[in-house]
Design a protein around this motif. Sequence first.
Motif, PDB file in Angstrom:
ATOM      1  N   GLY A  64       0.844  -1.188   0.000  1.00 17.89           N
ATOM      2  CA  GLY A  64       0.000   0.000   0.000  1.00 17.89           C
ATOM      3  C   GLY A  64       0.877   1.234   0.000  1.00 17.89           C
ATOM      4  N   PRO A  65       0.318   2.396   0.343  1.00 18.61           N
ATOM      5  CA  PRO A  65       1.140   3.607   0.398  1.00 18.61           C
ATOM      6  C   PRO A  65       2.328   3.423   1.335  1.00 18.61           C
ATOM      7  CG  PRO A  65      -1.191   4.157   0.576  1.00 18.61           C
ATOM      8  CD  PRO A  65      -1.094   2.660   0.670  1.00 18.61           C
ATOM      9  N   ALA A  66       3.480   3.887   0.920  1.00 21.98           N
ATOM     10  CA  ALA A  66       4.677   3.759   1.753  1.00 21.98           C
ATOM     11  C   ALA A  66       4.481   4.503   3.069  1.00 21.98           C
ATOM     12  CB  ALA A  66       5.896   4.315   1.020  1.00 21.98           C
ATOM     13  N   PRO A  67       4.910   3.915   4.181  1.00 21.63           N
ATOM     14  CA  PRO A  67       4.808   4.629   5.463  1.00 21.63           C
ATOM     15  C   PRO A  67       5.548   5.963   5.415  1.00 21.63           C
ATOM     16  CG  PRO A  67       5.376   2.326   5.806  1.00 21.63           C
ATOM     17  CD  PRO A  67       5.490   2.575   4.334  1.00 21.63           C
ATOM     18  N   ASP A  68       5.010   6.954   6.101  1.00 20.83           N
ATOM     19  CA  ASP A  68       5.681   8.240   6.210  1.00 20.83           C
ATOM     20  C   ASP A  68       7.011   8.053   6.935  1.00 20.83           C
ATOM     21  OD1 ASP A  68       5.276  11.412   6.243  1.00 20.83           O
ATOM     22  OD2 ASP A  68       6.098  10.785   8.177  1.00 20.83           O
ATOM     23  N   ARG A  69       8.084   8.504   6.302  1.00 18.77           N
ATOM     24  CA  ARG A  69       9.408   8.260   6.864  1.00 18.77           C
ATOM     25  C   ARG A  69       9.577   8.868   8.257  1.00 18.77           C
ATOM     26  NH1 ARG A  69      14.347  10.747   5.779  1.00 18.77           N
ATOM     27  NH2 ARG A  69      13.259  12.608   6.529  1.00 18.77           N
ATOM     28  N   ASP A  70       9.111  10.095   8.443  1.00 16.52           N
ATOM     29  CA  ASP A  70       9.312  10.762   9.726  1.00 16.52           C
ATOM     30  C   ASP A  70       8.504  10.105  10.844  1.00 16.52           C
ATOM     31  OD1 ASP A  70      11.051  12.474   8.492  1.00 16.52           O
ATOM     32  OD2 ASP A  70       9.590  14.093   8.253  1.00 16.52           O
ATOM     33  N   LEU A  71       7.279   9.688  10.547  1.00 20.06           N
ATOM     34  CA  LEU A  71       6.475   8.990  11.553  1.00 20.06           C
ATOM     35  C   LEU A  71       7.074   7.633  11.871  1.00 20.06           C
ATOM     36  CD1 LEU A  71       2.832   9.818  10.379  1.00 20.06           C
ATOM     37  CD2 LEU A  71       4.132  10.853  12.261  1.00 20.06           C
ATOM     38  N   PHE A  72       7.596   6.976  10.841  1.00 22.68           N
ATOM     39  CA  PHE A  72       8.261   5.691  11.070  1.00 22.68           C
ATOM     40  C   PHE A  72       9.487   5.882  11.953  1.00 22.68           C
ATOM     41  CE2 PHE A  72      11.292   2.355  10.150  1.00 22.68           C
ATOM     42  CZ  PHE A  72      10.513   1.217  10.212  1.00 22.68           C
ATOM     43  N   ALA A  73      10.253   6.935  11.705  1.00 22.08           N
ATOM     44  CA  ALA A  73      11.450   7.211  12.507  1.00 22.08           C
ATOM     45  C   ALA A  73      11.094   7.403  13.977  1.00 22.08           C
ATOM     46  CB  ALA A  73      12.173   8.438  11.960  1.00 22.08           C
ATOM     47  N   GLN A  74      10.020   8.121  14.239  1.00 23.74           N
ATOM     48  CA  GLN A  74       9.596   8.342  15.622  1.00 23.74           C
ATOM     49  C   GLN A  74       9.215   7.031  16.299  1.00 23.74           C
ATOM     50  OE1 GLN A  74       6.473  11.297  15.558  1.00 23.74           O
ATOM     51  NE2 GLN A  74       7.722  12.749  14.410  1.00 23.74           N
ATOM     52  N   ALA A  75       8.480   6.193  15.566  1.00 20.18           N
ATOM     53  CA  ALA A  75       8.079   4.909  16.140  1.00 20.18           C
ATOM     54  C   ALA A  75       9.289   4.032  16.410  1.00 20.18           C
ATOM     55  CB  ALA A  75       7.108   4.201  15.191  1.00 20.18           C
ATOM     56  N   LEU A  76      10.210   3.963  15.468  1.00 21.81           N
ATOM     57  CA  LEU A  76      11.402   3.136  15.635  1.00 21.81           C
ATOM     58  C   LEU A  76      12.243   3.619  16.807  1.00 21.81           C
ATOM     59  CD1 LEU A  76      13.348   0.926  14.743  1.00 21.81           C
ATOM     60  CD2 LEU A  76      14.275   2.517  13.046  1.00 21.81           C
ATOM     61  N   ALA A  77      12.422   4.918  16.927  1.00 19.94           N
ATOM     62  CA  ALA A  77      13.198   5.468  18.046  1.00 19.94           C
ATOM     63  C   ALA A  77      12.572   5.082  19.384  1.00 19.94           C
ATOM     64  CB  ALA A  77      13.300   6.982  17.919  1.00 19.94           C
ATOM     65  N   GLY A  78      11.252   5.111  19.448  1.00 17.12           N
ATOM     66  CA  GLY A  78      10.565   4.731  20.682  1.00 17.12           C
ATOM     67  C   GLY A  78      10.761   3.263  21.018  1.00 17.12           C
ATOM     68  N   TYR A  79      10.616   2.412  20.024  1.00 20.00           N
ATOM     69  CA  TYR A  79      10.807   0.979  20.262  1.00 20.00           C
ATOM     70  C   TYR A  79      12.252   0.670  20.637  1.00 20.00           C
ATOM     71  CZ  TYR A  79       6.177  -0.162  18.377  1.00 20.00           C
ATOM     72  OH  TYR A  79       4.824  -0.269  18.176  1.00 20.00           O
ATOM     73  N   PHE A  80      13.198   1.348  20.001  1.00 18.68           N
ATOM     74  CA  PHE A  80      14.605   1.089  20.315  1.00 18.68           C
ATOM     75  C   PHE A  80      14.898   1.485  21.765  1.00 18.68           C
ATOM     76  CE2 PHE A  80      19.122   1.946  20.537  1.00 18.68           C
ATOM     77  CZ  PHE A  80      19.664   0.847  19.880  1.00 18.68           C
ATOM     78  N   ALA A  81      14.377   2.623  22.201  1.00 18.92           N
ATOM     79  CA  ALA A  81      14.596   3.063  23.584  1.00 18.92           C
ATOM     80  C   ALA A  81      14.021   2.051  24.574  1.00 18.92           C
ATOM     81  CB  ALA A  81      13.975   4.441  23.801  1.00 18.92           C
ATOM     82  N   GLU A  82      12.849   1.516  24.272  1.00 25.51           N
ATOM     83  CA  GLU A  82      12.233   0.515  25.145  1.00 25.51           C
ATOM     84  C   GLU A  82      13.075  -0.755  25.206  1.00 25.51           C
ATOM     85  OE1 GLU A  82       8.318  -0.198  23.687  1.00 25.51           O
ATOM     86  OE2 GLU A  82       7.577   1.803  24.215  1.00 25.51           O
ATOM     87  N   GLU A  83      13.533  -1.224  24.037  1.00 26.11           N
ATOM     88  CA  GLU A  83      14.313  -2.453  24.000  1.00 26.11           C
ATOM     89  C   GLU A  83      15.672  -2.270  24.678  1.00 26.11           C
ATOM     90  OE1 GLU A  83      13.285  -5.313  23.272  1.00 26.11           O
ATOM     91  OE2 GLU A  83      11.379  -4.766  22.359  1.00 26.11           O
ATOM     92  N   LEU A  84      16.262  -1.094  24.526  1.00 23.74           N
ATOM     93  CA  LEU A  84      17.545  -0.826  25.168  1.00 23.74           C
ATOM     94  C   LEU A  84      17.396  -0.857  26.688  1.00 23.74           C
ATOM     95  CD1 LEU A  84      20.538  -0.037  24.707  1.00 23.74           C
ATOM     96  CD2 LEU A  84      19.797   2.361  24.805  1.00 23.74           C
ATOM     97  N   GLN A  85      16.324  -0.289  27.196  1.00 23.46           N
ATOM     98  CA  GLN A  85      16.089  -0.287  28.639  1.00 23.46           C
ATOM     99  C   GLN A  85      15.871  -1.704  29.152  1.00 23.46           C
ATOM    100  OE1 GLN A  85      16.399   2.243  30.762  1.00 23.46           O
ATOM    101  NE2 GLN A  85      16.021   0.783  32.425  1.00 23.46           N
ATOM    102  N   ARG A  86      15.131  -2.505  28.413  1.00 24.12           N
ATOM    103  CA  ARG A  86      14.921  -3.905  28.811  1.00 24.12           C
ATOM    104  C   ARG A  86      16.245  -4.674  28.815  1.00 24.12           C
ATOM    105  NH1 ARG A  86       9.760  -4.610  24.828  1.00 24.12           N
ATOM    106  NH2 ARG A  86       8.120  -4.015  26.296  1.00 24.12           N
ATOM    107  N   TRP A  87      17.072  -4.419  27.818  1.00 26.87           N
ATOM    108  CA  TRP A  87      18.386  -5.067  27.712  1.00 26.87           C
ATOM    109  C   TRP A  87      19.219  -4.782  28.946  1.00 26.87           C
ATOM    110  CZ3 TRP A  87      23.224  -2.471  26.459  1.00 26.87           C
ATOM    111  CH2 TRP A  87      24.241  -3.308  25.989  1.00 26.87           C
ATOM    112  N   ARG A  88      19.215  -3.538  29.370  1.00 25.93           N
ATOM    113  CA  ARG A  88      20.017  -3.152  30.533  1.00 25.93           C
ATOM    114  C   ARG A  88      19.397  -3.643  31.843  1.00 25.93           C
ATOM    115  NH1 ARG A  88      21.686   2.523  28.022  1.00 25.93           N
ATOM    116  NH2 ARG A  88      23.850   1.998  27.495  1.00 25.93           N
TER     117      ARG A  88
END
Length: 236
Positions: A147-171
Amino acid sequence: MIETVASTGSTNGDLSARLKAGERIAEGQWLVADRQSAGRGRQGREWFDGLGNFMGSTAVHVQPGDPFTPTLALVAGLAVYQAVLPHCPDPVPLRLKWPNDLMFSGAKLAGILLEREGDSVIVGIGVNLAAAPQVPGRETLALAKFGPAPDRDLFAQALAGYFAEELQRWRTYGTEPLINRWESAAHPAGTALTVNEQTEGIISGVFDGLLPDGSLRLRLADGTSRAIHAGDVMLA
């Protein structure tokens, strides 16, 4: 914070240069480029920089007591998996492939590159949102196929949020729950693989999960297992 630039050589290279110059790159800060002229994948491969795709990097500063640093690839993989999942019509074909790829029905959708810079690890991520490269001998895919390609900036925000969560769990919880969750998002045990190992060449076997240090356990035809710490892994 997400910093965007219209064009650069490599977001990983830019963060590396900043760290070398003594600049403090805060964890959670991302550098995202519209285009890259010298993007890199694993083993020095060129990374496709299609306009509308996600190309970005962040830095993790290694702290005393952190888990084994190479397992940050698993942290990044789970973050990418979660960011991509809502954009897939069917979650079942979306699978992580060791060490640094996200696949959909066997086609590469995203890649991860970790590079060490002093006491920091630069995590570079590329996701085919709008377009996928043509790579001889390999299948590739972009989310725009669905379908329509995801908006890059919105995708970036979502990815940054998930990465922060996973990093905290890792630690907080270490690598055991991380590996369990990564395996649940990967191709199942028993999947046939071929590994182009740097010293021994091509090795064939089946996926048998990950070891505690995040390396791949490959079960061979004779029933023995081989720990794979580095190499190109292909679905057989």
